[in-house]
Design a protein around this motif. Structure first.
Motif, PDB file in Angstrom:
ATOM      1  N   LYS A  40      -8.935   5.210   0.131  1.00  0.00           N
ATOM      2  CA  LYS A  40      -9.352   6.045   1.260  1.00  0.00           C
ATOM      3  C   LYS A  40     -10.597   5.521   1.971  1.00  0.00           C
ATOM      4  O   LYS A  40     -10.903   5.941   3.082  1.00  0.00           O
ATOM      5  N   ILE A  43      -4.287   5.609  -3.769  1.00  0.00           N
ATOM      6  CA  ILE A  43      -4.589   5.576  -2.337  1.00  0.00           C
ATOM      7  C   ILE A  43      -6.031   5.109  -2.127  1.00  0.00           C
ATOM      8  O   ILE A  43      -6.963   5.673  -2.717  1.00  0.00           O
ATOM      9  N   LYS A  86       0.877   4.101  -2.776  1.00  0.00           N
ATOM     10  CA  LYS A  86       0.691   5.498  -2.359  1.00  0.00           C
ATOM     11  C   LYS A  86       1.684   6.405  -3.060  1.00  0.00           C
ATOM     12  O   LYS A  86       1.357   7.529  -3.460  1.00  0.00           O
ATOM     13  N   GLU A  87       2.925   5.928  -3.234  1.00  0.00           N
ATOM     14  CA  GLU A  87       3.942   6.706  -3.938  1.00  0.00           C
ATOM     15  C   GLU A  87       3.545   6.957  -5.382  1.00  0.00           C
ATOM     16  O   GLU A  87       3.994   7.924  -5.999  1.00  0.00           O
ATOM     17  N   LEU A  89       0.834  -1.209   0.000  1.00  0.00           N
ATOM     18  CA  LEU A  89       0.000   0.000   0.000  1.00  0.00           C
ATOM     19  C   LEU A  89       0.870   1.260   0.000  1.00  0.00           C
ATOM     20  O   LEU A  89       0.506   2.279  -0.594  1.00  0.00           O
ATOM     21  N   GLU A  90       2.025   1.191   0.670  1.00  0.00           N
ATOM     22  CA  GLU A  90       2.958   2.326   0.649  1.00  0.00           C
ATOM     23  C   GLU A  90       3.513   2.538  -0.756  1.00  0.00           C
ATOM     24  O   GLU A  90       3.660   3.669  -1.228  1.00  0.00           O
ATOM     25  N   GLU A 143       0.499   7.545  -6.205  1.00  0.00           N
ATOM     26  CA  GLU A 143      -0.762   8.284  -6.058  1.00  0.00           C
ATOM     27  C   GLU A 143      -1.979   7.387  -6.198  1.00  0.00           C
ATOM     28  O   GLU A 143      -3.035   7.807  -6.664  1.00  0.00           O
TER      29      GLU A 143
END
Length: 537
Positions: free
Chosen positions: A179, A177, A172-173, A168-169, A175
């Protein structure tokens, strides 16, 4: 073909130089010669030129002023200055302006040939360098796209080795995500994607894949949630919907049918779409994906329509099974015990009794076999993507209208292959497998490759592959790929003008800071320092 322009105010000299070029270098194209620098400047602003031979002393604008102005428009132009004066000041100014060479009148033929040949070699090197840098930048971009597809594919595949937090990280990098707390996965399969005339070559297929992803995003835009699209295989596209409320099933079916219509009208694509059930945790996205896969396969093979949800197939599944009862139990037993003879015999009986030359029933048999293999893999904690890959291959054979006999033989061979996964003794693949993996690494080091991914690709245990690699190459897998990437980085730092960040991306590091840390750890200098120390004039 390179193009040469001659600029001199004396007609005899202009014509003489043009004739020399034609005689000594017939492969070059000679542009219309210009008699003054003003006309020459106008010419190069509107026409392609690679080399300019220019006189220094000319009316209106001298050669050095012309070079300075020409450089503003075309910094890569090559210049040879021609002069009847052996003047140090002229030569020094010419060098300051980046002039490549200096010829004195009258021009010696051998000297002329040597100077022009030297410039042509420089131009060839520049072209190769530009082509290499263009290829590297393209690979870097493709690597980013590959990583997005890779990460999302890992998320939906539920590999036991994946650390979801880390994954997930990584997303996230990029973009991506998630939520909200609810997820639904939709799988779209374009059966005839490789048959569309305008997109039949490799680059055309990639363009079509991106176009399909864009259309999917547009169809599912403007709703109260987030959507993430990627392609998992050439013809399979996966959409992950993320929202804070339950998504109405009729809404998804309506959107899916709209997508079928749009892509059929624009590209002539034949789609089948499967909808998974809602998942309430990111760790369960894989379940929704598998449900969507089962839905799309049921939809495709049983001919119940273009769009199907998992809720529907839970009801209809039992109505279309062909392999039932004793035959199913026997087939499972033969697969688990690697009994090749009985596997083939059992399938032959199934085809003889159930298919009876009915092609629709062939599809259902294939679907039943998929569920049998999937069940066995799950029960024995093996990679269930093997079943999916097997099914996709046979789905392609069905799409190509292969004969019943061909499909029967293919299923027999595939089940025999799958049965070997249940062998208690590990097969020693040895050197041939490792050499094949080395070749794969050499071709894909710029991508996000991992030992786990390669192990999955070859249907073997990750730990076993790690031990085998160390035994055959006397180096750990991670050390080997790090060494290869650093070797490629050193070459690029010396021979290219790519930035350190671009080089990091090009060799498979999406984090430039981490690349610098690895580089310093192994070479004891930063990439920038290495470039300065090894700069090539």
């Amino acid at each position: 073909m390179y193009r040469v322009l001659v600029v001199d105010d004396e007609e005899i000299i202009r014509n003489g130089i043009c004739k020399k070029i034609g005689r000594f270098f017939p492969e070059l194209e000679v542009a219309p010669a210009q008699e003054n620098a003003v006309e020459a400047l106008n010419f190069i602003q509107n026409n392609r030129v690679d080399i300019v031979l220019v006189d220094i002393k000319m009316p209106m604008m001298d050669g050095l002023e012309f070079i300075a102005k020409a450089r503003e428009h075309h910094p890569m132009l090559k210049f040879i200055v021609i002069s009847g004066f052996k003047n140090f000041e002229y030569a020094r100014t010419a060098i300051t302006l980046g002039v490549n060479d200096y010829l004195l009148k009258p021009i010696d033929n051998d000297e002329f040939k040597m100077r022009i040949q030297s410039l042509l070699e420089d131009l060839d090197k520049n072209r190769e360098k530009q082509a290499m840098e263009s290829t590297i930048k393209t690979k870097a971009y493709e690597g980013t796209t590959y990583k997005k597809n890779r990460y999302l594919s890992e998320l939906i595949s539920a590999d036991a080795e994946i650390d979801t937090t880390e994954l997930l990280e990584d997303l996230k990098e990029m973009e991506i995500i998630f939520k909200q707390k609810k997820y639904v996965v939709i799988t779209i399969v374009a059966d005839n994607i490789k048959e569309i005339p305008k997109f039949k070559n490799v680059s055309g297929l990639e363009i079509l894949q991106y176009a399909i992803c864009n259309v999917i995003d547009e169809v599912f835009a403007n709703w109260k949630g987030y959507s993430f699209t990627h392609f998992k295989y050439d013809n399979q596209f996966v959409l992950i919907l993320n929202t804070d409320t339950t998504i109405a099933r009729y809404f998804l079916i309506e959107k899916a049918n709209k997508l079928v219509t749009i892509l059929e009208n624009i590209y002539g694509l034949n789609l089948h779409i499967g909808l998974g059930d809602e998942a309430e945790a990111v760790e369960d996205v894989c379940k929704s994906y598998r449900q969507s896969i089962q839905s799309v396969m049921q939809c495709n093979l049983s001919g119940i329509g273009s769009v199907c949800s998992f809720t529907e197939i839970k009801i209809k599944k039992s109505d279309i099974q062909i392999i039932t009862g004793l035959k199913k139990d026997l087939l499972e037993s033969f697969i688990k015990t690697q009994n090749e003879i009985e596997i083939r015999k059992c399938l032959q009986e199934i085809f003889k009794e159930a298919v009876k030359n009915n092609y629709a029933n062939v599809k259902i048999v294939c679907l039943d076999v998929y569920f049998i293999v999937l069940k066995l893999l799950k029960e024995n904690e093996k990679d269930t993507d093997i079943a999916l890959a097997m099914f996709e291959e046979i789905e392609g054979a069905i799409s190509a209208n292969s004969s019943i006999e061909v499909l029967e033989g293919w299923l027999e061979n595939k089940l025999v292959e799958v049965s070997l996964l249940f062998s208690k003794s590990k097969k020693n693949y040895g050197r041939p497998l490792i050499e094949e993996i080395i070749e794969y690494i050499e071709k894909n080091y710029s991508k996000d490759i991992s030992l786990g991914g390669i192990a999955k690709k070859n249907f073997i245990n990750t730990s076993y592959l790690s031990q085998l690699f160390k035994k055959e190459k006397n180096i750990k897998f991670i050390d080997y790929i790090t060494g290869l990437r650093l070797e490629k980085a050193q070459g690029l730092l010396i021979t290219s003008s790519l930035s350190v960040n671009e080089i990091a991306e090009a060799i498979g590091y999406n984090d430039a800071r981490y690349f610098r840390e690895v580089f310093v750890k192994h070479l004891h200098v930063t990439p920038s320092q290495y470039r300065k120390e090894h700069a090539v004039n």
